[in-house]
Design an enzyme around this catalytic site. Structure first.
Site, PDB file in Angstrom:
ATOM      1  N   LYS A  81      81.890 -36.278  -5.511  1.00 47.72           N
ATOM      2  CA  LYS A  81      81.954 -34.841  -5.778  1.00 47.72           C
ATOM      3  C   LYS A  81      81.567 -34.096  -4.513  1.00 47.72           C
ATOM      4  O   LYS A  81      80.789 -34.603  -3.681  1.00 47.72           O
ATOM      5  CB  LYS A  81      80.992 -34.456  -6.904  1.00 47.72           C
ATOM      6  N   GLY A 115      82.412 -20.615 -23.403  1.00 47.60           N
ATOM      7  CA  GLY A 115      83.298 -20.629 -22.242  1.00 47.60           C
ATOM      8  C   GLY A 115      84.742 -20.448 -22.668  1.00 47.60           C
ATOM      9  O   GLY A 115      85.251 -21.203 -23.500  1.00 47.60           O
TER      10      GLY A 115
END
Length: 353
Positions: free
Chosen positions: A80, A181
């Site tokens: 990442k 969300g």
């Protein structure tokens, strides 16, 4: 603080702090494992008030990608990157070019893609400096492109599996799902659930976006600070992670937690708290693997110069419920929480069992 003393440092193979003075780029690239293949995982563009939080994000997210890719059966390791933006979230062409150079310097050990704050256009810009990029624009019906809809597809399948396992229902019709969300992933999940007749409550830090989605799916919008306490069958977190801490778990009024946010459980003890409350938890890196399945196959096909089949992507995403079922069954048999079971399975796959 040295990154190797962080609680989330987990024998990471490589952690690079990149600073390019000319462009103003500051980034962290963390490679957790390359046991199964090149470390694959998106780049998060974010303003971190505390640089230590950026390092924690990179460490946690990269480990999660190792687990996610392994559990999805992909020949990819886990990595990442986070790009530290200023308070205005300034992102320039020069910064993207410098980041592409940093990825390229790793010689294919890391393959990047979209994450929070990144777009297909950003990936195109980075791809101009390195071939080790996926999530590039794709025509409708093709492999690649925005991973969001594919992530949403996997979460939808996962929620249906959780409802079958915990509520003994073969459909989500009439099932109350509270979604946190309303972006690409959360919105996509809401639309798929609405088609099947689920009852939806939605929330987002952008209240107008939540209201717009609620009107579209025939649901109800509530304030962002109320969604976790909403009485429902399924709580689906699809925003930022670490929301399931001691206070968060205590607020829940649901029987299932199943959503796409990464690193939902703040610390290991909070998974145990969920389990103690009898709340069925879908480990995030298992249920939200649809996006990485799509872009990984895009990258692998391009590397091997082979045609990509969108039906293969859909087939692999449709296997997510079986993996979740195996985790939940072992959890019931052993008494261990589902996050602990999933972690043990993943670590075995990456040679760290």
């Amino acid at each position: 603080m040295a990154f190797w003393t962080e609680a989330d440092f987990d024998e990471h193979e490589r952690v690079e702090v990149v600073h390019d003075r000319a462009s103003g780029l500051t980034a962290i690239i963390a490679l957790h494992s390359t046991h199964l293949g090149p470390a694959a995982g998106g780049t998060r563009f974010w303003h971190y008030a505390d640089p230590d939080a950026a390092m924690r994000d990179a460490l946690r997210l990269s480990r999660g990608m190792s687990y996610k890719n392994a559990m999805a059966g992909l020949p990819m390791g886990g990595g990442k990157a986070v790009v530290l933006l200023d308070e205005k979230s300034t992102k320039t062409a020069d910064m993207l070019a410098a980041f592409g150079d940093a990825v390229d310097a790793l010689g294919g050990a890391y393959v990047t893609a979209e994450d929070v704050g990144a777009s297909e256009a950003d990936m195109v810009a980075i791809h101009a400096r390195t071939p080790h990029v996926c999530g590039l624009p794709a025509e409708d019906g093709s492999v690649g492109g925005d991973p969001g809809p594919f992530t949403a597809m996997g979460i939808y399948h996962g929620i249906r599996a959780a409802v079958a396992y915990k509520l003994d229902k073969d459909s989500v019709a009439g099932v109350h799902v509270a979604l946190q969300g309303c972006g690409s992933v959360g919105g996509g999940v809401a639309r798929l659930l609405a088609k099947e007749g689920a009852q939806l409550t939605v929330a987002d830090v952008d209240e107008d976006r939540a209201k717009t989605l609620a009107r579209e799916v025939g649901g109800k919008a509530v304030a962002a600070d109320q969604i976790m306490a909403t009485s429902c069958d399924v709580f689906s977190p699809n925003a930022l992670g670490a929301i399931l801490d001691e206070a968060g778990v205590a607020r829940l009024d649901c029987r299932i937690v199943a959503g796409g946010a990464n690193n939902q459980i703040a610390r290991p003890e909070h998974g145990a708290q969920l389990h103690a409350r009898g709340i069925l938890y879908a480990p995030d890196y298992v249920i939200n693997a649809g996006g990485i399945i799509n872009v990984s196959l895009e990258y692998l096909c391009r590397q091997h110069r082979e045609p990509c089949d969108i039906n293969e992507v859909r087939k692999r995403i449709a296997q997510i419920p079986d993996r979740l079922m195996a985790i939940w069954q072992e959890s019931d048999e052993t008494g261990r929480s589902s996050d602990v079971v999933a972690d043990a399975m993943a670590r075995e796959l990456i040679g760290r069992g």
